[in-house]
Write a protein that holds these residues in place. Structure first.
Motif, PDB file in Angstrom:
ATOM      1  N   THR A  77       1.107  -1.295   0.106  1.00 54.04           N
ATOM      2  CA  THR A  77      -0.162   0.221   0.261  1.00 54.04           C
ATOM      3  C   THR A  77       1.278   1.034   0.185  1.00 54.04           C
ATOM      4  OG1 THR A  77      -0.118   0.369   2.459  1.00 54.04           O
ATOM      5  CG2 THR A  77      -1.757  -0.896   1.334  1.00 54.04           C
ATOM      6  N   GLY A  78       1.135   2.033  -0.652  1.00 48.36           N
ATOM      7  CA  GLY A  78       1.792   3.002  -1.177  1.00 48.36           C
ATOM      8  C   GLY A  78       1.534   4.352  -1.338  1.00 48.36           C
ATOM      9  N   ALA A  79       0.430   5.126  -0.440  1.00 43.71           N
ATOM     10  CA  ALA A  79       0.571   4.336   1.078  1.00 43.71           C
ATOM     11  C   ALA A  79      -0.860   4.317   1.143  1.00 43.71           C
ATOM     12  CB  ALA A  79       1.104   4.998   1.402  1.00 43.71           C
ATOM     13  N   SER A  80      -1.346   3.564   2.096  1.00 41.22           N
ATOM     14  CA  SER A  80      -3.216   3.824   2.992  1.00 41.22           C
ATOM     15  C   SER A  80      -2.654   4.762   3.849  1.00 41.22           C
ATOM     16  CB  SER A  80      -3.112   2.437   3.780  1.00 41.22           C
ATOM     17  OG  SER A  80      -4.128   1.865   4.203  1.00 41.22           O
ATOM     18  N   LEU A  81      -3.817   5.879   3.233  1.00 36.71           N
ATOM     19  CA  LEU A  81      -4.045   7.198   3.634  1.00 36.71           C
ATOM     20  C   LEU A  81      -4.681   6.645   4.960  1.00 36.71           C
ATOM     21  CD1 LEU A  81      -4.626   9.425   1.011  1.00 36.71           C
ATOM     22  CD2 LEU A  81      -2.552   8.126   1.974  1.00 36.71           C
ATOM     23  N   LEU A  82      -4.334   6.689   6.317  1.00 34.67           N
ATOM     24  CA  LEU A  82      -5.353   6.185   7.472  1.00 34.67           C
ATOM     25  C   LEU A  82      -5.552   7.326   8.272  1.00 34.67           C
ATOM     26  CD1 LEU A  82      -2.684   4.315   9.303  1.00 34.67           C
ATOM     27  CD2 LEU A  82      -4.702   3.196   8.001  1.00 34.67           C
ATOM     28  N   ALA A  83      -5.538   8.809   7.561  1.00 34.29           N
ATOM     29  CA  ALA A  83      -6.208   9.272   8.332  1.00 34.29           C
ATOM     30  C   ALA A  83      -8.029   9.668   7.677  1.00 34.29           C
ATOM     31  CB  ALA A  83      -5.377  11.336   8.236  1.00 34.29           C
ATOM     32  N   ASN A  85      -9.632   6.753   6.717  1.00 35.68           N
ATOM     33  CA  ASN A  85     -10.061   5.910   6.612  1.00 35.68           C
ATOM     34  C   ASN A  85     -10.143   5.521   7.932  1.00 35.68           C
ATOM     35  OD1 ASN A  85     -10.381   4.932   3.664  1.00 35.68           O
ATOM     36  ND2 ASN A  85      -8.023   5.579   4.109  1.00 35.68           N
ATOM     37  N   ASP A  86     -11.435   4.096   7.991  1.00 38.50           N
ATOM     38  CA  ASP A  86     -12.313   4.048   9.867  1.00 38.50           C
ATOM     39  C   ASP A  86     -10.851   2.673   9.678  1.00 38.50           C
ATOM     40  OD1 ASP A  86     -13.016   2.546  10.963  1.00 38.50           O
ATOM     41  OD2 ASP A  86     -15.138   1.631  10.539  1.00 38.50           O
ATOM     42  N   PRO A  87     -10.066   3.013  10.375  1.00 37.05           N
ATOM     43  CA  PRO A  87      -9.083   2.134  11.408  1.00 37.05           C
ATOM     44  C   PRO A  87      -9.029   0.377  11.081  1.00 37.05           C
ATOM     45  CG  PRO A  87      -9.563   3.689  13.011  1.00 37.05           C
ATOM     46  CD  PRO A  87     -10.012   4.109  11.862  1.00 37.05           C
ATOM     47  N   LEU A  88     -10.539   0.505  11.634  1.00 36.22           N
ATOM     48  CA  LEU A  88     -10.919  -1.285  12.664  1.00 36.22           C
ATOM     49  C   LEU A  88     -11.258  -1.568  10.988  1.00 36.22           C
ATOM     50  CD1 LEU A  88     -11.326  -0.151  15.005  1.00 36.22           C
ATOM     51  CD2 LEU A  88     -13.229  -1.513  15.395  1.00 36.22           C
ATOM     52  N   ARG A  89     -11.870  -0.904  10.459  1.00 38.36           N
ATOM     53  CA  ARG A  89     -11.718  -1.518   8.515  1.00 38.36           C
ATOM     54  C   ARG A  89      -9.860  -1.616   7.437  1.00 38.36           C
ATOM     55  NH1 ARG A  89     -14.683  -4.438   6.089  1.00 38.36           N
ATOM     56  NH2 ARG A  89     -16.533  -3.399   6.498  1.00 38.36           N
ATOM     57  N   VAL A  90      -9.621  -0.790   8.357  1.00 33.94           N
ATOM     58  CA  VAL A  90      -8.357  -1.239   7.201  1.00 33.94           C
ATOM     59  C   VAL A  90      -7.810  -2.195   7.970  1.00 33.94           C
ATOM     60  CG1 VAL A  90      -6.491  -0.102   6.674  1.00 33.94           C
ATOM     61  CG2 VAL A  90      -8.536   1.643   6.932  1.00 33.94           C
ATOM     62  N   ALA A  91      -7.857  -2.560   9.001  1.00 25.56           N
ATOM     63  CA  ALA A  91      -7.562  -3.427   9.572  1.00 25.56           C
ATOM     64  C   ALA A  91      -7.996  -5.352   9.233  1.00 25.56           C
ATOM     65  CB  ALA A  91      -6.956  -3.258  11.423  1.00 25.56           C
ATOM     66  N   GLU A  92      -9.321  -5.468   9.099  1.00 23.42           N
ATOM     67  CA  GLU A  92      -9.577  -6.138   8.463  1.00 23.42           C
ATOM     68  C   GLU A  92      -8.986  -6.595   7.175  1.00 23.42           C
ATOM     69  OE1 GLU A  92     -13.968  -5.733  11.468  1.00 23.42           O
ATOM     70  OE2 GLU A  92     -13.969  -4.626   9.017  1.00 23.42           O
ATOM     71  N   ASP A  93      -8.774  -5.548   6.686  1.00 24.76           N
ATOM     72  CA  ASP A  93      -9.243  -5.494   5.565  1.00 24.76           C
ATOM     73  C   ASP A  93      -7.661  -6.146   4.867  1.00 24.76           C
ATOM     74  OD1 ASP A  93     -11.389  -4.444   4.614  1.00 24.76           O
ATOM     75  OD2 ASP A  93     -10.794  -2.457   3.401  1.00 24.76           O
ATOM     76  N   ILE A  94      -6.397  -5.314   5.540  1.00 26.23           N
ATOM     77  CA  ILE A  94      -5.243  -5.727   5.781  1.00 26.23           C
ATOM     78  C   ILE A  94      -5.108  -6.751   5.324  1.00 26.23           C
ATOM     79  CG2 ILE A  94      -3.194  -5.229   5.872  1.00 26.23           C
ATOM     80  CD1 ILE A  94      -3.317  -3.116   3.787  1.00 26.23           C
ATOM     81  N   ALA A  95      -5.806  -7.450   6.916  1.00 27.16           N
ATOM     82  CA  ALA A  95      -5.959  -8.744   7.301  1.00 27.16           C
ATOM     83  C   ALA A  95      -5.847  -9.612   6.298  1.00 27.16           C
ATOM     84  CB  ALA A  95      -6.585  -8.793   8.806  1.00 27.16           C
ATOM     85  N   SER A  96      -7.240 -10.016   5.948  1.00 25.43           N
ATOM     86  CA  SER A  96      -7.531 -10.452   4.397  1.00 25.43           C
ATOM     87  C   SER A  96      -6.746 -10.779   4.202  1.00 25.43           C
ATOM     88  CB  SER A  96      -8.803 -10.174   4.646  1.00 25.43           C
ATOM     89  OG  SER A  96      -9.711  -9.933   5.293  1.00 25.43           O
ATOM     90  N   LEU A  97      -6.309  -9.780   2.743  1.00 21.03           N
ATOM     91  CA  LEU A  97      -5.320  -9.570   1.664  1.00 21.03           C
ATOM     92  C   LEU A  97      -4.086  -9.796   1.931  1.00 21.03           C
ATOM     93  CD1 LEU A  97      -5.948  -5.926   1.034  1.00 21.03           C
ATOM     94  CD2 LEU A  97      -5.630  -7.460  -0.523  1.00 21.03           C
ATOM     95  N   ASP A  98      -3.594  -9.985   3.613  1.00 22.60           N
ATOM     96  CA  ASP A  98      -2.194 -11.146   3.434  1.00 22.60           C
ATOM     97  C   ASP A  98      -2.780 -12.049   3.245  1.00 22.60           C
ATOM     98  OD1 ASP A  98       0.543 -10.927   3.996  1.00 22.60           O
ATOM     99  OD2 ASP A  98      -0.317 -11.399   6.319  1.00 22.60           O
ATOM    100  N   LEU A  99      -3.751 -12.734   4.050  1.00 22.49           N
ATOM    101  CA  LEU A  99      -4.362 -14.628   4.333  1.00 22.49           C
ATOM    102  C   LEU A  99      -4.606 -14.349   2.671  1.00 22.49           C
ATOM    103  CD1 LEU A  99      -6.446 -14.054   7.050  1.00 22.49           C
ATOM    104  CD2 LEU A  99      -4.742 -15.243   6.907  1.00 22.49           C
ATOM    105  N   LEU A 100      -5.503 -13.709   2.075  1.00 22.71           N
ATOM    106  CA  LEU A 100      -5.915 -14.428  -0.096  1.00 22.71           C
ATOM    107  C   LEU A 100      -4.592 -14.020  -0.349  1.00 22.71           C
ATOM    108  CD1 LEU A 100      -9.249 -12.429   0.065  1.00 22.71           C
ATOM    109  CD2 LEU A 100      -8.743 -15.297   0.156  1.00 22.71           C
ATOM    110  N   SER A 101      -2.998 -13.680  -0.207  1.00 20.28           N
ATOM    111  CA  SER A 101      -2.154 -13.195  -0.975  1.00 20.28           C
ATOM    112  C   SER A 101      -1.218 -14.113  -0.779  1.00 20.28           C
ATOM    113  CB  SER A 101      -1.460 -12.037  -1.013  1.00 20.28           C
ATOM    114  OG  SER A 101      -1.129 -11.449   0.287  1.00 20.28           O
ATOM    115  N   GLY A 102      -0.948 -14.627   0.412  1.00 17.06           N
ATOM    116  CA  GLY A 102      -0.148 -16.221   0.639  1.00 17.06           C
ATOM    117  C   GLY A 102       0.895 -15.444   2.155  1.00 17.06           C
ATOM    118  N   GLY A 103       0.215 -14.303   2.735  1.00 11.35           N
ATOM    119  CA  GLY A 103       1.368 -13.017   2.907  1.00 11.35           C
ATOM    120  C   GLY A 103       2.653 -12.220   2.501  1.00 11.35           C
ATOM    121  N   ARG A 104       1.542 -12.023   1.365  1.00  7.41           N
ATOM    122  CA  ARG A 104       2.334 -11.003   0.606  1.00  7.41           C
ATOM    123  C   ARG A 104       2.659  -9.012   0.866  1.00  7.41           C
ATOM    124  NH1 ARG A 104       1.449 -11.680  -4.961  1.00  7.41           N
ATOM    125  NH2 ARG A 104      -0.738 -12.960  -4.552  1.00  7.41           N
TER     126      ARG A 104
END
Length: 343
Positions: A77-83, A85-104
């Motif tokens: 993410t170059g870069a995720s604009l945390l200010a 966005n909802d941090p809870l949603r970002v946490a869920e999305d990044i975790a799901s992406l990490d799982l689906l991508s095989g930890g990439r």
């Protein structure tokens, strides 16, 4: 100590000069997928909002499509604009992406850059407030990934006994701050984050800051994005790349604070200033420029941001560089390279 001196990646901004949003998004996916085939180590995608030209507003959606079309290249993410966005949603999305991508996933975060139009709809008064919100959101996200249940009472975010699922595959997810200013270097050192420099950042200033941080922190993850264009004919490459850099501030609608305008974006910036802060030329020149960055910056990731609005030319330029640099084409697995992702 880092186990590499220099890794090559790509930095992609979803640009829509022809007012064809679907094609602009698909071309970005195609370029990231092609970069894997060429042997690039990582592909980073920028997030922007409220712009008809830079339309990478749904960063997680776009990265999920790239993840589905690749199997080995790391995705940033170059870069995720945390200010913004909802941090809870970002946490869920990044975790799901990490799982689906095989930890990439590489989790780069930023306050939002010199784009005031991004702050106003979110009710953010200034860039400084955006920076504070970013740092607080990041601290919250890391706790959400690590704790069974989180209570958080910050200046901007307040939660009592909240938990997010799923959790990322990587423990921890690599975190990068896309800033070398303010308290970002100190925070990065304290929490073992990487630091990133933007394509327009002045190389002399960056080199000084990196040397200072290494004198304090020792070796640490560092990435620098550079405007890039490569063609067989050196003069044509320079003409095309320099013109693209000159037009970039206008197309992006950047508004730098007084005294903060990068030298390469000055209206009267000499060609030499642009070339000194970019990777532009024929294949041998571009690789030589990359090696010079290694000598100057030490261990780092070099992220090439194509200085062209033609996606075919961008992929050709990247392919010329990859061939000259001797990158090894990645091996796809599990049919990840689908027909819909081919350039």
């Amino acid at each position: 100590m880092s186990d590499f001196l220099q890794r090559y990646g790509v930095f992609l901004n979803v640009e829509n000069p022809d007012n064809d949003a679907r094609d602009a998004l698909l071309q970005t996916v195609c370029t990231a997928s092609a970069a894997e085939r060429m042997g690039f180590y990582d592909a980073w995608v920028a997030e922007h909002h409220h712009s008809p030209f830079a339309i990478g507003s749904a960063l997680m959606v776009l990265l999920s499509q790239i993840a589905a079309c690749t199997s080995t290249i790391r995705l940033g993410t170059g870069a995720s604009l945390l200010a913004l966005n909802d941090p809870l949603r970002v946490a869920e999305d990044i975790a799901s992406l990490d799982l689906l991508s095989g930890g990439r996933i590489e989790f780069g975060v930023a306050r939002g850059g010199p784009f005031p139009a991004q702050y106003r709809p979110a009710g953010i008064a200034s860039a400084e407030v955006a920076r504070e919100r970013m740092h607080e959101a990041l601290a919250l996200i890391e706790r959400l990934w690590a704790e069974p249940e989180t209570s958080f009472d910050g200046r901007y975010f307040h939660y009592e006994g909240v938990a997010v699922y799923p959790r990322p595959l990587q423990q921890p997810v690599p975190v990068w701050l896309a800033s070398l200013s303010g308290d970002s270097p100190g925070l990065a050192a304290e929490r073992d984050y990487g630091l990133m420099a933007t394509p327009s950042a002045d190389l002399g200033q960056v080199a000084g800051q990196v040397a200072q941080e290494r004198s304090i922190r020792g070796e640490f993850p560092f990435a620098i994005a550079r405007f890039f264009y490569c063609a067989e004919d050196s003069r044509l490459a320079i003409e095309h790349g320099v013109e693209a850099v000159r037009s970039y501030p206008r197309l992006m609608g950047v508004q730098f604070a007084p005294g903060k305008l990068p030298p390469m974006f000055a209206p009267d910036a000499p060609e030499a200033v642009i070339l000194a802060n970019a990777v532009i030329g024929d294949p041998a020149q571009c690789v030589a420029q990359a090696k010079a960055l290694q000598d100057r910056l030490g261990s780092h990731r070099l992220l090439l941001k194509p200085a062209t609005h033609d996606p075919e030319l961008a992929r050709t330029a990247l392919a010329l560089f990859a061939r000259e640099a001797g990158l090894s084409a990645a091996r796809s697995s599990g049919g990840a390279w689908s027909a819909s992702c081919k350039a």
